[in-house]
Write a protein that holds these residues in place. Structure first.
Motif, PDB file in Angstrom:
ATOM      1  N   HIS A  25      -7.455  -8.325   7.526  1.00  0.00           N
ATOM      2  CA  HIS A  25      -7.072  -7.991   8.897  1.00  0.00           C
ATOM      3  C   HIS A  25      -8.313  -7.853   9.764  1.00  0.00           C
ATOM      4  N   HIS A  28      -5.028  -8.992   1.049  1.00  0.00           N
ATOM      5  CA  HIS A  28      -4.764  -9.378   2.440  1.00  0.00           C
ATOM      6  C   HIS A  28      -6.054  -9.212   3.227  1.00  0.00           C
ATOM      7  N   ARG A  53     -13.395   3.169   2.785  1.00  0.00           N
ATOM      8  CA  ARG A  53     -12.734   4.028   1.800  1.00  0.00           C
ATOM      9  C   ARG A  53     -13.737   5.006   1.193  1.00  0.00           C
ATOM     10  N   HIS A  79      -9.225  -8.348   0.791  1.00  0.00           N
ATOM     11  CA  HIS A  79      -9.406  -7.194  -0.104  1.00  0.00           C
ATOM     12  C   HIS A  79      -8.125  -6.864  -0.858  1.00  0.00           C
ATOM     13  N   ARG A  87       0.864  -1.175   0.000  1.00  0.00           N
ATOM     14  CA  ARG A  87       0.000   0.000   0.000  1.00  0.00           C
ATOM     15  C   ARG A  87       0.906   1.233   0.000  1.00  0.00           C
TER      16      ARG A  87
HETATM   17 FE   FE2 Z   1      -6.054  -3.679   4.196  1.00  0.00          FE
END
Ligand code: FE2
Ligand code: GTQ
Length: 352
Positions: free
Chosen positions: A111, A109, A117, A150, A75
């Motif tokens: 989490h 990944h 967003r 995602h 990212r």
């Molecule tokens: Fe993420």
């Protein structure tokens, strides 16, 4: 007499002495120089803060041109860091602006932290969440509920940016951090990549027997046009004295906020309406979608314009005022759902 009184109150030496022994048993007692266990009301160390677009836009350009995506955990983000806190933007939330270049893939990944967003600028990126794929165009709101896979792909031809807000600090405080993946590849896309929006996206009708859906919120995407139309319609009504017009992105099944820990709202501030002050537990991050105005937060006054961010600490009086001649629209993100779930939400609204 006074000696007895004094020695009853002042046992500092005994306390210190005892504490040394107790430490051996992993116990302790209150010490004279310990800060009080409770304060009468919240005393947040978070700072009220204003980030200006004129600064951010320059920094984003440097981040976009200078940093490789892979090196930053797949990212590329500019984090809004609060100097009053060891990390994060508020005691619970991290706000970052993500930069993605044409052709880039921010690999898959998942989490435990919940993410949302809001697309600030640009078009043509897609986010895939547990196999469903949604466009990310300016003004769209998309969610990544806790533990959903995602990844993001940019198929457009110009760099784009969006706001990421995650409850990382909350999850860290709870020692509940989990993370898996960091694959460079995107995840496979389902045969029905828009299912959540097709079933639940109308806002007025829900399926009687839903096909498979995400347990947190069956709706993963909230397109800009629908949300903006709802806001504009509601803004034709008389203003709320404290918030003018404030709408929540809802979970269509529970009717509550779109995410379990984070609240996301669109606000409309009409010209010539000064909101009355309010304060509440929970912290806020504001993003100015368009327009200009000013917000008093405690003793500070922030004059904001399009693209600016504001962070408001818990239990601090704040009031917005639109002194431009056009309506202003803001995105408000808060941790109020987490406080409500724990029975810790309180508010005070100043009356005229
Ligand atoms: Fe993420
Ligand atoms: O896009 O998955 O700003 O995992 C911080 C952590 C974005 C993301 C952030 C993340 C992401």
């Amino acid at each position: 007499m006074s000696e007895t009184h004094d020695s009853q109150l002042n046992d500092a030496d005994t306390r210190r002495e005892l504490d040394r022994e107790l430490g051996h048993f992993h116990c302790r007692i209150h010490q004279p120089d310990d800060p009080p266990l409770f304060t009468r009301e919240p005393q947040s160390r978070m700072h009220a803060l204003h980030w200006r677009w004129s600064d951010l836009s320059v920094l984003l350009k440097r981040v976009g041109e200078g940093l490789k995506m892979q090196a930053g955990g797949n990212r590329r983000t500019l984090r809004l860091a609060n100097p009053g806190l060891p990390y994060g933007t508020t005691p619970t939330l991290w706000a970052s602006i993500q930069v993605i270049l044409p052709g880039e893939i921010a690999g898959a990944h998942r989490h435990a932290a919940t993410a949302l967003r809001f697309i600030m600028q640009g078009n043509g990126a897609w986010t895939t969440v547990d196999g469903e794929q949604y466009p990310m165009n300016e003004g769209d709101f998309v969610i990544t509920p806790s533990w959903t896979w995602h990844d993001h792909i940019h198929r457009g031809d110009a760099p784009m940016i969006w706001l990421d807000i995650l409850d990382i600090s909350l999850v860290r405080h709870m020692h509940a951090t989990f993370f898996e993946g960091s694959q460079v590849e995107p995840q496979p896309v389902s045969d029905y990549p828009r299912r959540s929006l097709q079933q639940f996206g109308s806002g007025v009708m829900s399926p009687v027997r839903a096909q498979h859906h995400n347990p947190v919120n069956p709706l993963l995407a909230y397109p800009a046009a629908q949300a903006q139309a709802a806001l504009a319609a509601a803004a034709e009504l008389p203003p709320d004295p404290h918030d003018d017009t404030l709408l929540e992105y809802r979970n269509p099944v529970t009717g509550g906020p779109a995410l379990t820990t984070i609240g996301t709202r669109l606000q409309w501030l009409r010209p010539n309406h000064a909101c009355l002050p309010q304060r509440h537990t929970g912290s806020l991050v504001y993003y100015v979608i368009n327009g200009s105005g000013r917000t008093t937060v405690g003793a500070q006054k922030f004059e904001w314009g399009q693209g600016d961010f504001i962070a408001i600490p818990p239990w601090t009086f704040y009031a917005h005022c639109n002194d431009g001649d056009r309506p202003a629209r803001l995105l408000q993100v808060n941790d109020i759902p987490a406080l409500q779930a724990l029975g810790l939400y309180r508010e005070e609204r100043v009356r005229r």
